[in-house]
Design a protein around this motif. Structure first.
Motif, PDB file in Angstrom:
ATOM      1  N   ALA A  91     -30.299  50.349   4.484  1.00  0.00           N
ATOM      2  CA  ALA A  91     -28.845  51.799   3.621  1.00  0.00           C
ATOM      3  C   ALA A  91     -29.354  53.038   4.136  1.00  0.00           C
ATOM      4  O   ALA A  91     -28.470  54.056   4.206  1.00  0.00           O
ATOM      5  CB  ALA A  91     -28.088  51.210   2.404  1.00  0.00           C
ATOM      6  N   ARG A  92     -30.845  52.972   3.627  1.00  0.00           N
ATOM      7  CA  ARG A  92     -31.358  54.822   3.915  1.00  0.00           C
ATOM      8  C   ARG A  92     -32.495  54.081   5.400  1.00  0.00           C
ATOM      9  O   ARG A  92     -34.312  54.548   4.306  1.00  0.00           O
ATOM     10  CB  ARG A  92     -31.828  54.779   2.469  1.00  0.00           C
ATOM     11  N   ASP A 131     -35.672  49.864   4.507  1.00  0.00           N
ATOM     12  CA  ASP A 131     -34.258  50.241   3.672  1.00  0.00           C
ATOM     13  C   ASP A 131     -32.969  50.162   4.118  1.00  0.00           C
ATOM     14  O   ASP A 131     -32.557  51.154   5.006  1.00  0.00           O
ATOM     15  CB  ASP A 131     -34.510  51.446   2.529  1.00  0.00           C
ATOM     16  N   ARG A 147     -28.222  54.556  -7.815  1.00  0.00           N
ATOM     17  CA  ARG A 147     -28.443  54.239  -6.758  1.00  0.00           C
ATOM     18  C   ARG A 147     -27.199  54.419  -5.973  1.00  0.00           C
ATOM     19  O   ARG A 147     -26.226  55.139  -5.148  1.00  0.00           O
ATOM     20  CB  ARG A 147     -28.788  53.203  -6.474  1.00  0.00           C
ATOM     21  N   ARG A 148     -25.725  53.792  -6.444  1.00  0.00           N
ATOM     22  CA  ARG A 148     -24.922  53.694  -5.968  1.00  0.00           C
ATOM     23  C   ARG A 148     -23.852  54.690  -6.014  1.00  0.00           C
ATOM     24  O   ARG A 148     -23.053  54.973  -5.459  1.00  0.00           O
ATOM     25  CB  ARG A 148     -24.319  52.147  -6.310  1.00  0.00           C
ATOM     26  N   LEU A 149     -24.474  55.333  -7.768  1.00  0.00           N
ATOM     27  CA  LEU A 149     -23.639  56.530  -7.798  1.00  0.00           C
ATOM     28  C   LEU A 149     -24.214  57.393  -7.471  1.00  0.00           C
ATOM     29  O   LEU A 149     -23.305  58.361  -6.400  1.00  0.00           O
ATOM     30  CB  LEU A 149     -23.943  56.650  -9.532  1.00  0.00           C
ATOM     31  N   ASP A 197     -30.187  49.571  -8.876  1.00  0.00           N
ATOM     32  CA  ASP A 197     -29.288  49.513  -8.290  1.00  0.00           C
ATOM     33  C   ASP A 197     -28.108  50.621  -8.533  1.00  0.00           C
ATOM     34  O   ASP A 197     -27.664  51.300  -8.185  1.00  0.00           O
ATOM     35  CB  ASP A 197     -28.897  47.934  -8.519  1.00  0.00           C
ATOM     36  N   ALA A 198     -27.461  50.337 -10.142  1.00  0.00           N
ATOM     37  CA  ALA A 198     -25.956  51.189 -10.112  1.00  0.00           C
ATOM     38  C   ALA A 198     -26.962  52.375 -10.279  1.00  0.00           C
ATOM     39  O   ALA A 198     -25.280  52.433  -9.350  1.00  0.00           O
ATOM     40  CB  ALA A 198     -25.973  50.672 -11.863  1.00  0.00           C
ATOM     41  N   GLY A 206     -24.378  56.050  -2.384  1.00  0.00           N
ATOM     42  CA  GLY A 206     -23.201  55.080  -2.685  1.00  0.00           C
ATOM     43  C   GLY A 206     -23.941  54.273  -1.579  1.00  0.00           C
ATOM     44  O   GLY A 206     -23.071  53.238  -0.884  1.00  0.00           O
ATOM     45  N   VAL A 207     -24.987  53.764  -2.099  1.00  0.00           N
ATOM     46  CA  VAL A 207     -25.819  52.376  -1.543  1.00  0.00           C
ATOM     47  C   VAL A 207     -26.599  51.667  -2.451  1.00  0.00           C
ATOM     48  O   VAL A 207     -27.611  51.704  -3.428  1.00  0.00           O
ATOM     49  CB  VAL A 207     -27.023  53.229  -0.221  1.00  0.00           C
ATOM     50  N   PRO A 208     -26.758  50.550  -2.207  1.00  0.00           N
ATOM     51  CA  PRO A 208     -27.600  49.470  -2.970  1.00  0.00           C
ATOM     52  C   PRO A 208     -29.074  49.416  -3.443  1.00  0.00           C
ATOM     53  O   PRO A 208     -30.010  50.363  -2.464  1.00  0.00           O
ATOM     54  CB  PRO A 208     -27.493  47.965  -2.414  1.00  0.00           C
TER      55      PRO A 208
END
Length: 332
Positions: free
Chosen positions: A80-81, A78, A318-320, A315-316, A323-325
């Motif tokens: 972003a992580r 990942d 996760r972003r909330l 996805d939504a 802060g990543v997709p």
């Protein structure tokens, strides 16, 4: 690596791998198989995984497996992580057979970041005797971030399955858990030809306090293909009505990182944005008790539409929350 047993009784003691209670809808099909019986080699699958934060990422620190359940090593892809351990839960068999008893115990310690999924859909094969059970116990420690998003369950004609998932979530932890069940082998025109699909999902706190319970009991109408026939079921009636839809998906989000109402709004907005592109979806969103999070349930008639909607919701959220997709998961 080995992990200590997840229960006080020996791993191969029936008290360890048998559910403490099997719903009547499934239990009434109990019988003595004319093949391998309950408890024989290959009929009891056990998987125990323990994850801990080590240095800058999450590591697998405990591992016990008994065929047919197994894993490969965790992956870290990942972008972003990079600290998140992506782990594929696998089976050496082609699916779940009559008299199978499967148990998976997943412990995610404090500050861990783990994504758990299956390598493919779970096929539940035809059963002439007895039934099958699948237990999943997932524990998330303080400040852990855990995603448990298995591929769909596909119950074949005459199958009987009870699965129980228990999420024990620290108040400071975040857990995203998904569940999808299809009406059958849709490409073959097989719909609601299984005998029974029963599922219980429990959310508890570390002290045992019950936060939420979701109970699903799907029994096709008599004469609806459950005895074989052409595989075209008359549908599911009673407490759960699928209204002719072929896919039912759920996503449970438990987190202190955002208010429950905000999580619910994000889930709703994400799925609402999928309707025009993928066709009609029926769905509902609600907050969970104690402001602990929110959950989504949707019905659809197209597997791609439901998968896309569930991914959009994942996805939504996760972003909330972090802060990543959502990453791309390539399984083929």
């Amino acid at each position: 690596m080995t992990a200590s047993p997840a229960a006080a009784v020996p791993r191969l003691d029936p008290r360890h791998y048998e559910p403490a209670r099997v719903p009547y809808e499934v239990r009434r099909h109990a019988g003595t198989p004319d093949t391998l019986a309950v408890g024989r080699p290959g009929k009891v699958g056990l998987l125990e995984l323990a994850f801990e934060r080590v240095g800058g990422r999450t590591e697998l620190t405990g591992h016990y497996q008994k065929s047919p359940l197994q894993i490969m090593r965790p992956l870290y892809f990942d972008p972003a992580r990079p600290d998140l351990a992506v782990t594929f839960l696998m089976s050496t068999g082609g699916g779940i057979l009559q008299a199978d008893r499967l148990r998976t115990d997943l412990h995610c310690g404090a500050d861990t970041a783990v994504h758990l999924t299956t390598q493919a859909a779970t096929k539940v094969y035809r059963m002439e005797h007895d039934y099958a059970t699948q237990l999943v116990n997932l524990t998330a420690g303080p400040r852990a971030y855990v995603e448990y998003l298995p591929e769909p369950v596909i119950p074949f004609v005459d199958s009987r399955l009870y699965q129980r998932t228990v999420l024990t979530v620290d108040p400071d932890a975040t857990v995203l858990a998904g569940e999808t069940v299809l009406a059958g082998r849709l490409a073959r025109g097989e719909r609601n030809a299984y005998r029974v699909f029963a599922s219980d999902l429990e959310v508890r706190r570390p002290g045992g306090e019950l936060v939420a319970l979701d109970t699903v009991r799907l029994e096709p109408s008599p004469g609806g293909g459950g005895g074989g026939g052409d595989g075209r079921g008359a549908g599911v009636t009673g407490p759960a009505v699928l209204a002719g839809h072929d896919v039912m998906s759920s996503l449970y989000v438990l987190s202190p990182l955002a208010p429950a109402a905000r999580i619910a709004d994000v889930l709703h907005e994400a799925v609402a944005g999928c309707g025009q592109e993928y066709g009609e979806l029926l769905y509902g969103v609600s907050v969970l008790p104690q402001d602990s999070g929110a959950w989504l349930r949707l019905l659809g008639s197209d597997t791609r539409a439901c998968a896309a909607a569930l991914r959009a919701a994942w996805d939504a959220v996760r972003r909330l929350l972090i802060g990543v997709p959502a990453p791309e998961l390539r399984k083929t």
